[in-house]
Design a protein around this motif. Structure first.
Motif, PDB file in Angstrom:
ATOM      1  N   PRO A   1       0.680  -1.257   0.088  1.00 39.93           N
ATOM      2  CA  PRO A   1       0.153  -0.067   0.084  1.00 39.93           C
ATOM      3  C   PRO A   1       0.865   1.300  -0.150  1.00 39.93           C
TER       4      PRO A   1
ATOM      5  N   LEU B   1       0.689   5.487   0.246  1.00 34.32           N
ATOM      6  CA  LEU B   1       0.265   6.873   0.175  1.00 34.32           C
ATOM      7  C   LEU B   1       1.143   8.091   0.128  1.00 34.32           C
TER       8      LEU B   1
ATOM      9  N   GLU C   1       4.122   8.408  -1.378  1.00 33.67           N
ATOM     10  CA  GLU C   1       5.537   7.576  -1.268  1.00 33.67           C
ATOM     11  C   GLU C   1       6.459   8.054  -2.402  1.00 33.67           C
TER      12      GLU C   1
ATOM     13  N   ASP D   1      -3.216   4.734  -2.714  1.00 27.06           N
ATOM     14  CA  ASP D   1      -4.151   4.857  -1.946  1.00 27.06           C
ATOM     15  C   ASP D   1      -4.430   6.256  -1.915  1.00 27.06           C
TER      16      ASP D   1
ATOM     17  N   ASN E   1      -8.202   8.668  -1.058  1.00 21.77           N
ATOM     18  CA  ASN E   1      -7.811   7.938   0.235  1.00 21.77           C
ATOM     19  C   ASN E   1      -8.744   7.226   0.922  1.00 21.77           C
TER      20      ASN E   1
ATOM     21  N   ASP F   1       4.950  -2.748   4.076  1.00 22.12           N
ATOM     22  CA  ASP F   1       4.831  -1.300   3.850  1.00 22.12           C
ATOM     23  C   ASP F   1       5.864  -0.724   2.941  1.00 22.12           C
ATOM     24  N   ALA F   2       5.590   0.280   2.232  1.00 23.35           N
ATOM     25  CA  ALA F   2       6.339   0.750   1.189  1.00 23.35           C
ATOM     26  C   ALA F   2       7.620   1.686   1.724  1.00 23.35           C
ATOM     27  N   ASP F   3       8.019   1.627   3.174  1.00 27.55           N
ATOM     28  CA  ASP F   3       8.871   2.645   3.548  1.00 27.55           C
ATOM     29  C   ASP F   3      10.029   2.004   4.241  1.00 27.55           C
TER      30      ASP F   3
ATOM     31  N   GLN G   1      10.311   0.075   6.710  1.00 28.30           N
ATOM     32  CA  GLN G   1      10.220   0.006   7.881  1.00 28.30           C
ATOM     33  C   GLN G   1      10.164  -1.553   8.278  1.00 28.30           C
TER      34      GLN G   1
ATOM     35  N   ARG H   1      11.862   5.614   9.163  1.00 31.81           N
ATOM     36  CA  ARG H   1      11.763   5.740   7.709  1.00 31.81           C
ATOM     37  C   ARG H   1      13.014   6.561   7.082  1.00 31.81           C
TER      38      ARG H   1
ATOM     39  N   SER I   1       5.284   9.044   9.845  1.00 29.08           N
ATOM     40  CA  SER I   1       3.925   8.325   9.659  1.00 29.08           C
ATOM     41  C   SER I   1       2.986   8.977   8.735  1.00 29.08           C
ATOM     42  N   ARG I   2       2.317   8.084   8.165  1.00 31.44           N
ATOM     43  CA  ARG I   2       1.095   8.797   7.158  1.00 31.44           C
ATOM     44  C   ARG I   2      -0.034   8.516   8.271  1.00 31.44           C
TER      45      ARG I   2
ATOM     46  N   LYS J   1      -6.272   9.420  12.834  1.00 33.10           N
ATOM     47  CA  LYS J   1      -6.494   8.506  12.010  1.00 33.10           C
ATOM     48  C   LYS J   1      -6.114   7.033  12.934  1.00 33.10           C
TER      49      LYS J   1
END
Ligand code: UDP
Ligand code: MG
Length: 344
Positions: A23, A25, A27, A56, A81, A104-106, A108, A210, A216-217, A222
């Protein structure tokens, strides 16, 4: 896939295909480096890989960055989103691998762990989920809040939602198929992973910051929303606690009422007691408001559920993988709960 073929694969897990659900967002800064690294890691494990990237609703150039890459990518773009839980669901809905990795795309979630996860899966474990090692750096109040949250959640004894487990996990296609069958909008993936069961084992990892330092997103709102989703979707404990508080307060009120009446009858006192009265009124109206709030939270969730809206809307679906042909043969990948409005 024919049934016999499938059970053979379940048993041996020799030649397998792998889907990686990512996923994303906003990035744009790190996604290319990440997908390169991810592909390098998984390509050494199996020749048939697809990287399912779900955009997203990013407002930056994530799309351009992803589509510029020459990798076996399945690119999905949601129409806005929808939140990480739904982005992951969208990815699972289209994933065609014998096993599916959610990551995750980061950076982490450590890529170095993937070969070991695959090994475990091949040895017969259906779900290998990453667990973050002790978070010493977190402030004490936050750890206490997390503990309280999991206590509230731990109502259902027949399956346990492991604390500190996140979305970083490798799942067998059967577990993914089961996840696709769960239609709820009130979606708390951690709970759903636990609900579907299968043979699951944890694998510890250290969470690093990161590399792009963008943070963090998830903001506080949220996170709170996610916690409420988890609670209302998996536990009736808050409702029960309120009922218990109600009984407790009424019990005390009755005792105290008896005491006042007795005092009045025995000593014939006119009762001044304004302070007591005021305190009782404030306390009770406070408790009632809290109760309304909690009830409302559950009712609101029911409202969301009965509307029967699709979980997400896909605006773009680009398939640059070699799994298209495999999928055509198997013809079992139609999304059960998502809405697809455009494909290409
Ligand atoms: N993400 C997403 N939609 C969202 C929030 C996050 O797809 O609404 C993605 C994000 O791009 C990242 C992953 O989910 O790949 C985890 O997000 P993040 O690193 O911000 O969360 P944290 O590390 O704090 O759990
Ligand atoms: Mg992160």
């Amino acid at each position: 896939m024919v049934a016999g073929d499938q059970s053979a694969r379940v048993l041996t897990r020799q030649h397998f295909t792998l889907s990686c659900v990512v996923p994303a967002l906003d990035e744009e800064r790190g996604i290319q480096a990440f997908l390169h690294a991810l592909h390098q890691t998984v390509a050494s494990l199996t020749p048939t890989v697809e990287l399912v990237v779900i955009n997203d609703g990013s407002r930056d150039r994530t799309r351009e960055q992803v589509l510029a890459m020459q990798l076996p990518i399945r690119y999905l773009e949601l129409s806005r989103n929808f939140g990480k839980e739904f982005a992951i669901q969208a990815g699972l809905d289209v994933a065609r691998g014998d096993c599916v990795l959610v990551i995750d795309a980061d950076f982490q979630h450590p890529l170095e762990l993937i070969p070991a996860m695959i090994d475990r899966w091949r040895s017969g474990v259906d779900v290998v989920y990453g667990v973050r090692r002790a978070r010493d750096s977190e402030p004490r109040w936050r750890r206490a809040a997390t503990k309280f949250f999991y206590w509230l959640m731990r109502e259902n004894r027949s399956f346990d939602i492991p604390a500190d487990a996140g979305d970083f996990r490798l799942m067998d296609a059967r577990a993914v198929k089961a996840l696709k069958l769960l239609p709820e909008r009130n979606r708390y993936m951690k709970g759903l992973y636990a609900w579907v069961g299968f043979r699951a084992e944890p694998m510890e990892f250290d969470c690093v910051g990161r590399p792009d330092r963008s943070g963090s997103r998830f903001n506080a709102t949220k996170l709170f929303e996610l916690a409420m989703t988890g609670l209302t979707a998996f536990s009736k404990r808050p409702l029960r606690l309120l009922a218990m508080a109600g009984f407790f307060v009424s019990g005390i009120a009755m005792l105290y009422g008896g005491f006042i009446v007795a005092e009045c009858l025995l000593f014939g006192q006119a009762i001044p007691g304004f302070t007591t009265l005021a305190a009782a009124i404030f306390f009770l109206s406070g408790l009632q408001l809290v109760a309304f709030g909690v009830l409302g939270e559950y009712i609101g969730r029911i409202y969301e559920e009965v509307k029967q809206r699709p979980l997400y809307v896909t605006a773009l679906d680009i398939d640059r993988t070699s799994m298209r042909d495999v999928a055509a043969r198997e013809a079992q990948t139609a999304p059960v709960v998502g809405a697809f409005v455009a494909t290409s």
